[in-house]
Design a protein around this motif. Structure first.
Motif, PDB file in Angstrom:
ATOM      1  N   LEU A   1      18.736   3.936  31.933  1.00 57.48           N
ATOM      2  CA  LEU A   1      18.459   5.119  31.113  1.00 57.48           C
ATOM      3  C   LEU A   1      18.302   4.685  29.659  1.00 57.48           C
ATOM      4  O   LEU A   1      19.184   4.030  29.112  1.00 57.48           O
ATOM      5  N   LEU A   2      17.156   5.025  29.067  1.00 56.53           N
ATOM      6  CA  LEU A   2      16.914   4.651  27.665  1.00 56.53           C
ATOM      7  C   LEU A   2      16.975   5.892  26.792  1.00 56.53           C
ATOM      8  O   LEU A   2      16.429   6.941  27.161  1.00 56.53           O
ATOM      9  N   ASP A   3      17.609   5.767  25.634  1.00 55.39           N
ATOM     10  CA  ASP A   3      17.670   6.879  24.692  1.00 55.39           C
ATOM     11  C   ASP A   3      16.401   6.840  23.827  1.00 55.39           C
ATOM     12  O   ASP A   3      16.231   5.926  23.011  1.00 55.39           O
ATOM     13  N   ALA A   4      15.529   7.831  24.017  1.00 57.38           N
ATOM     14  CA  ALA A   4      14.232   7.827  23.318  1.00 57.38           C
ATOM     15  C   ALA A   4      14.397   7.830  21.798  1.00 57.38           C
ATOM     16  O   ALA A   4      13.499   7.394  21.075  1.00 57.38           O
ATOM     17  N   LYS A   5      15.544   8.308  21.321  1.00 59.29           N
ATOM     18  CA  LYS A   5      15.754   8.364  19.862  1.00 59.29           C
ATOM     19  C   LYS A   5      15.845   6.959  19.252  1.00 59.29           C
ATOM     20  O   LYS A   5      15.739   6.788  18.060  1.00 59.29           O
ATOM     21  N   LYS A   6      16.043   5.957  20.115  1.00 58.08           N
ATOM     22  CA  LYS A   6      16.138   4.568  19.624  1.00 58.08           C
ATOM     23  C   LYS A   6      14.751   3.964  19.328  1.00 58.08           C
ATOM     24  O   LYS A   6      14.652   2.954  18.664  1.00 58.08           O
ATOM     25  N   PHE A   7      13.695   4.543  19.912  1.00 60.23           N
ATOM     26  CA  PHE A   7      12.380   3.911  19.713  1.00 60.23           C
ATOM     27  C   PHE A   7      11.243   4.897  19.413  1.00 60.23           C
ATOM     28  O   PHE A   7      10.213   4.515  18.880  1.00 60.23           O
ATOM     29  N   MET A   8      11.420   6.172  19.723  1.00 57.56           N
ATOM     30  CA  MET A   8      10.314   7.130  19.551  1.00 57.56           C
ATOM     31  C   MET A   8      10.253   7.586  18.087  1.00 57.56           C
ATOM     32  O   MET A   8      10.497   8.745  17.764  1.00 57.56           O
ATOM     33  N   VAL A   9       9.953   6.639  17.215  1.00 60.67           N
ATOM     34  CA  VAL A   9       9.894   6.945  15.790  1.00 60.67           C
ATOM     35  C   VAL A   9       8.457   7.338  15.456  1.00 60.67           C
ATOM     36  O   VAL A   9       7.557   6.499  15.455  1.00 60.67           O
ATOM     37  N   VAL A  10       8.253   8.617  15.265  1.00 59.98           N
ATOM     38  CA  VAL A  10       6.902   9.126  15.027  1.00 59.98           C
ATOM     39  C   VAL A  10       6.923   9.899  13.707  1.00 59.98           C
ATOM     40  O   VAL A  10       7.295  11.071  13.652  1.00 59.98           O
ATOM     41  N   ALA A  11       6.563   9.199  12.630  1.00 54.61           N
ATOM     42  CA  ALA A  11       6.620   9.821  11.306  1.00 54.61           C
ATOM     43  C   ALA A  11       5.486  10.819  11.157  1.00 54.61           C
ATOM     44  O   ALA A  11       5.662  11.906  10.606  1.00 54.61           O
ATOM     45  N   ASN A  12       4.305  10.453  11.674  1.00 55.57           N
ATOM     46  CA  ASN A  12       3.132  11.296  11.503  1.00 55.57           C
ATOM     47  C   ASN A  12       2.660  11.782  12.876  1.00 55.57           C
ATOM     48  O   ASN A  12       2.172  11.006  13.697  1.00 55.57           O
ATOM     49  N   LEU A  13       2.811  13.085  13.107  1.00 54.30           N
ATOM     50  CA  LEU A  13       2.483  13.631  14.430  1.00 54.30           C
ATOM     51  C   LEU A  13       1.010  13.467  14.784  1.00 54.30           C
ATOM     52  O   LEU A  13       0.657  13.379  15.949  1.00 54.30           O
ATOM     53  N   GLU A  14       0.157  13.450  13.748  1.00 54.45           N
ATOM     54  CA  GLU A  14      -1.279  13.330  14.044  1.00 54.45           C
ATOM     55  C   GLU A  14      -1.669  11.900  14.382  1.00 54.45           C
ATOM     56  O   GLU A  14      -2.554  11.679  15.209  1.00 54.45           O
ATOM     57  N   PHE A  15      -1.020  10.938  13.731  1.00 55.87           N
ATOM     58  CA  PHE A  15      -1.350   9.527  13.989  1.00 55.87           C
ATOM     59  C   PHE A  15      -0.078   8.730  14.252  1.00 55.87           C
ATOM     60  O   PHE A  15       0.417   8.037  13.368  1.00 55.87           O
ATOM     61  N   PRO A  16       0.470   8.837  15.451  1.00 52.24           N
ATOM     62  CA  PRO A  16       1.709   8.104  15.719  1.00 52.24           C
ATOM     63  C   PRO A  16       1.482   6.597  15.577  1.00 52.24           C
ATOM     64  O   PRO A  16       0.440   6.084  15.981  1.00 52.24           O
ATOM     65  N   ASP A  17       2.453   5.924  14.969  1.00 48.75           N
ATOM     66  CA  ASP A  17       2.377   4.479  14.815  1.00 48.75           C
ATOM     67  C   ASP A  17       2.914   3.855  16.114  1.00 48.75           C
ATOM     68  O   ASP A  17       4.094   3.541  16.235  1.00 48.75           O
ATOM     69  N   THR A  18       2.019   3.684  17.072  1.00 53.08           N
ATOM     70  CA  THR A  18       2.478   3.239  18.396  1.00 53.08           C
ATOM     71  C   THR A  18       2.937   1.780  18.370  1.00 53.08           C
ATOM     72  O   THR A  18       3.759   1.376  19.184  1.00 53.08           O
ATOM     73  N   GLU A  19       2.402   0.990  17.408  1.00 53.25           N
ATOM     74  CA  GLU A  19       2.853  -0.415  17.310  1.00 53.25           C
ATOM     75  C   GLU A  19       4.340  -0.445  16.962  1.00 53.25           C
ATOM     76  O   GLU A  19       5.102  -1.230  17.501  1.00 53.25           O
ATOM     77  N   LYS A  20       4.730   0.461  16.058  1.00 52.17           N
ATOM     78  CA  LYS A  20       6.140   0.519  15.652  1.00 52.17           C
ATOM     79  C   LYS A  20       7.016   0.915  16.849  1.00 52.17           C
ATOM     80  O   LYS A  20       8.070   0.315  17.075  1.00 52.17           O
ATOM     81  N   VAL A  21       6.558   1.930  17.599  1.00 49.51           N
ATOM     82  CA  VAL A  21       7.324   2.355  18.780  1.00 49.51           C
ATOM     83  C   VAL A  21       7.475   1.158  19.717  1.00 49.51           C
ATOM     84  O   VAL A  21       8.561   0.882  20.246  1.00 49.51           O
ATOM     85  N   GLY A  22       6.402   0.386  19.884  1.00 50.13           N
ATOM     86  CA  GLY A  22       6.425  -0.795  20.748  1.00 50.13           C
ATOM     87  C   GLY A  22       7.439  -1.829  20.267  1.00 50.13           C
ATOM     88  O   GLY A  22       8.209  -2.382  21.054  1.00 50.13           O
ATOM     89  N   ARG A  23       7.441  -2.073  18.937  1.00 49.54           N
ATOM     90  CA  ARG A  23       8.372  -3.066  18.384  1.00 49.54           C
ATOM     91  C   ARG A  23       9.829  -2.669  18.644  1.00 49.54           C
ATOM     92  O   ARG A  23      10.684  -3.493  18.895  1.00 49.54           O
ATOM     93  N   LEU A  24      10.106  -1.358  18.598  1.00 49.93           N
ATOM     94  CA  LEU A  24      11.479  -0.895  18.811  1.00 49.93           C
ATOM     95  C   LEU A  24      11.841  -0.862  20.295  1.00 49.93           C
ATOM     96  O   LEU A  24      12.978  -1.101  20.685  1.00 49.93           O
ATOM     97  N   LEU A  25      10.832  -0.558  21.116  1.00 50.38           N
ATOM     98  CA  LEU A  25      11.108  -0.381  22.551  1.00 50.38           C
ATOM     99  C   LEU A  25      11.231  -1.709  23.298  1.00 50.38           C
ATOM    100  O   LEU A  25      12.125  -1.873  24.143  1.00 50.38           O
ATOM    101  N   LYS A  26      10.342  -2.657  22.994  1.00 47.86           N
ATOM    102  CA  LYS A  26      10.281  -3.883  23.814  1.00 47.86           C
ATOM    103  C   LYS A  26      11.628  -4.601  23.981  1.00 47.86           C
ATOM    104  O   LYS A  26      11.983  -4.964  25.101  1.00 47.86           O
ATOM    105  N   PRO A  27      12.422  -4.754  22.892  1.00 52.62           N
ATOM    106  CA  PRO A  27      13.707  -5.443  23.095  1.00 52.62           C
ATOM    107  C   PRO A  27      14.659  -4.701  24.041  1.00 52.62           C
ATOM    108  O   PRO A  27      15.605  -5.284  24.564  1.00 52.62           O
ATOM    109  N   LEU A  28      14.392  -3.400  24.278  1.00 48.49           N
ATOM    110  CA  LEU A  28      15.289  -2.638  25.157  1.00 48.49           C
ATOM    111  C   LEU A  28      14.907  -2.790  26.629  1.00 48.49           C
ATOM    112  O   LEU A  28      15.655  -2.408  27.524  1.00 48.49           O
ATOM    113  N   LEU A  29      13.711  -3.339  26.868  1.00 46.88           N
ATOM    114  CA  LEU A  29      13.241  -3.479  28.257  1.00 46.88           C
ATOM    115  C   LEU A  29      13.716  -4.835  28.786  1.00 46.88           C
ATOM    116  O   LEU A  29      12.964  -5.791  28.874  1.00 46.88           O
ATOM    117  N   LYS A  30      15.000  -4.889  29.110  1.00 46.07           N
ATOM    118  CA  LYS A  30      15.622  -6.197  29.405  1.00 46.07           C
ATOM    119  C   LYS A  30      15.548  -6.585  30.872  1.00 46.07           C
ATOM    120  O   LYS A  30      15.765  -7.723  31.234  1.00 46.07           O
TER     121      LYS A  30
END
Ligand code: ASP
Ligand code: MG
Length: 445
Positions: free
Chosen positions: A140-169
């Motif tokens: 179970l992953l807590d989305a609040k740890k990686f779903m950082v979306v500052a701009n709803l129109e243009f989500p920075d998906t690279e940033k979400v990826g950088r935060l999420l990848k280390p959690l996919l162990k």
């Protein structure tokens, strides 16, 4: 890695949730499963927030109790072993205690976001425990740890990826992760949402973030239909749509997808499959850039549209007039959907009327303004649609129904009509007959 999203009635009961787990187990490879809340739960939480804002604690306690019973019943149906059942109930109670604590404090937007996303928080917890109980390994992953979306129109998906990848162990080839849709962390680093229906958007943001091979969005309807099945008989699912066609349909009212869903994955060309949990063997709709069928595909309708007409002799032969009008809407952060112009008037539509008064105030100096509410945009979509012979039949609608505006040729893939909402169903039905049923050549779906 695949992203699988389940929402609404497909997670609406213990039976549906068991079905979801067997669908997941039939899909090979690594997966991230995104869940929304159980159907009806977010609506209840919206109500709860209104009572919270008003300080009506009697009412919000009634809702909390209802939600508690609903989820405890779900848990009892899913997890029969008394030890697992009790442990999960303890976790559920902890979540409800946290909710009660939030409600004891003053109302704030952060508190509201925590409440609104509570349905996702508890359902993912219960689902993960249920899978564990049936020996289906998952994280179970807590989305609040990686779903950082500052701009709803243009989500920075690279940033979400950088935060999420280390959690996919989990290194196993069929690793399974469960996470919450809908929730996000905003530009102030605070909890917020992706707006109603936003779990679809969560799925494609995640898909783009980790370069998923595909995204599957599982609901209770077998894909996009060629017309609204609530009002029109004999509709059927469309086999394939381009990203642009799907974006137009979702934006213009087809309820199956959150309007922004396709945008994060277009550039990366990640296909989205819309599937029905109740008939998983059906193909559903594939949304991608490789589309072989052209021409008319579908009709959808969006309600709650307000038309604004600005009539001004000053527009006659003048340049720069439109820019000034558009600047007013820009200033008030209101998107325009449809526009038509004549030499002395411009008509346009908006669906967000929060700043309507301020907009009208600013427009006053440009001419005579007329406002009409309760309209619907009927959107007709298909690649190369306007080059198709049969499309001309749509203009026959003008004989039967008063059409307030027509937008034709803005793109070759779309024609939009504005009608009064009281004529919406009739328009959808008649267009269906004229465009799909009385056509000379076969329709490709
Ligand atoms: N649960 C949220 C809602 O009802 C998000 C979603 O379902 O996609 O809006
Ligand atoms: Mg939805």
């Amino acid at each position: 890695m695949k992203i699988l999203k389940f929402g609404g009635t497909s997670v609406g009961s213990a039976t549906s949730i068991k079905n979801v787990s067997s669908i997941i187990s039939s899909i090979e490879g690594e997966k991230i499963v995104v869940l929304s809340a159980m159907s009806g739960v977010t609506n209840k939480l919206v109500e709860l927030c209104l009572f919270f804002k008003d300080g009506n604690s009697d009412q919000f306690h009634i809702i909390i109790n209802e939600l508690k019973i609903k989820h405890e019943n779900l848990l009892d149906e899913l997890i029969s072993s008394s030890e697992n059942n009790e442990n999960t109930k303890t976790d559920l109670n902890t979540h409800f205690t946290i909710l009660e604590e939030i409600l004891k404090r003053d109302y704030s937007e952060i508190a509201e976001a925590k409440i609104l996303t509570f349905g996702e928080t508890i359902l993912t917890m219960i689902f993960s425990k249920y899978l564990e109980f049936i020996d289906f390994q998952n994280t179970l992953l807590d989305a609040k740890k990686f779903m950082v979306v500052a701009n709803l129109e243009f989500p920075d998906t690279e940033k979400v990826g950088r935060l999420l990848k280390p959690l996919l162990k989990n290194t196993s080839s069929d690793a399974l992760y469960i996470t919450q849709g809908f929730v996000r962390i905003d530009k102030f680093n605070k909890i917020s949402t992706l707006k109603r229906g936003g779990s679809d958007f969560s799925a494609t943001i995640l898909g783009a973030a980790i370069n998923a091979t595909e995204i599957q969005i599982w609901t209770d309807i077998n894909g996009f239909h060629n017309n609204d099945p609530r009002y029109v008989e004999n509709t059927h699912a469309i086999k394939e749509l381009s990203f642009e066609e799907a974006a137009e349909l979702a934006y213009f009212g087809a309820k199956i997808l959150h309007p922004q869903t396709v945008s994060p994955v277009i550039e990366k060309n990640i296909p989205i499959y819309l599937k029905n949990t109740f008939t998983p063997e059906e193909d559903g709709t594939r949304i991608s850039s490789e589309v072989t069928s052209h021409g008319l595909k579908a009709i959808s309708a969006k309600d709650g549209i307000t038309a604004i007409k600005i009539k001004s002799n000053r527009m006659l032969m003048a340049h720069g007039f439109l820019r000034k009008i558009f600047e007013v809407f820009d200033l008030h952060e209101t998107a325009i959907d449809m526009i038509t112009t004549s030499e002395i008037a411009i008509s346009l539509t908006i669906d967000d009327t929060r700043n309507l008064d301020a907009i009208l105030n600013d427009l006053e100096s440009y001419g005579e303004i007329t406002v009409e509410t309760d309209h619907s945009i009927i959107c007709i979509v298909g690649e190369g649609l306007i080059d198709e012979k049969n499309t001309a039949n749509l203009f026959e609608i003008l004989k039967d129904i008063p059409v307030r505006m027509i937008s034709y040729g803005g793109s070759i893939n779309n024609v939009s009509l504005l009608v009064s909402t009281q004529n919406k169903i009739r328009t959808l039905q008649e267009l269906h007959i004229k465009l799909f049923e009385n056509r000379n050549e076969p329709v490709l779906f």
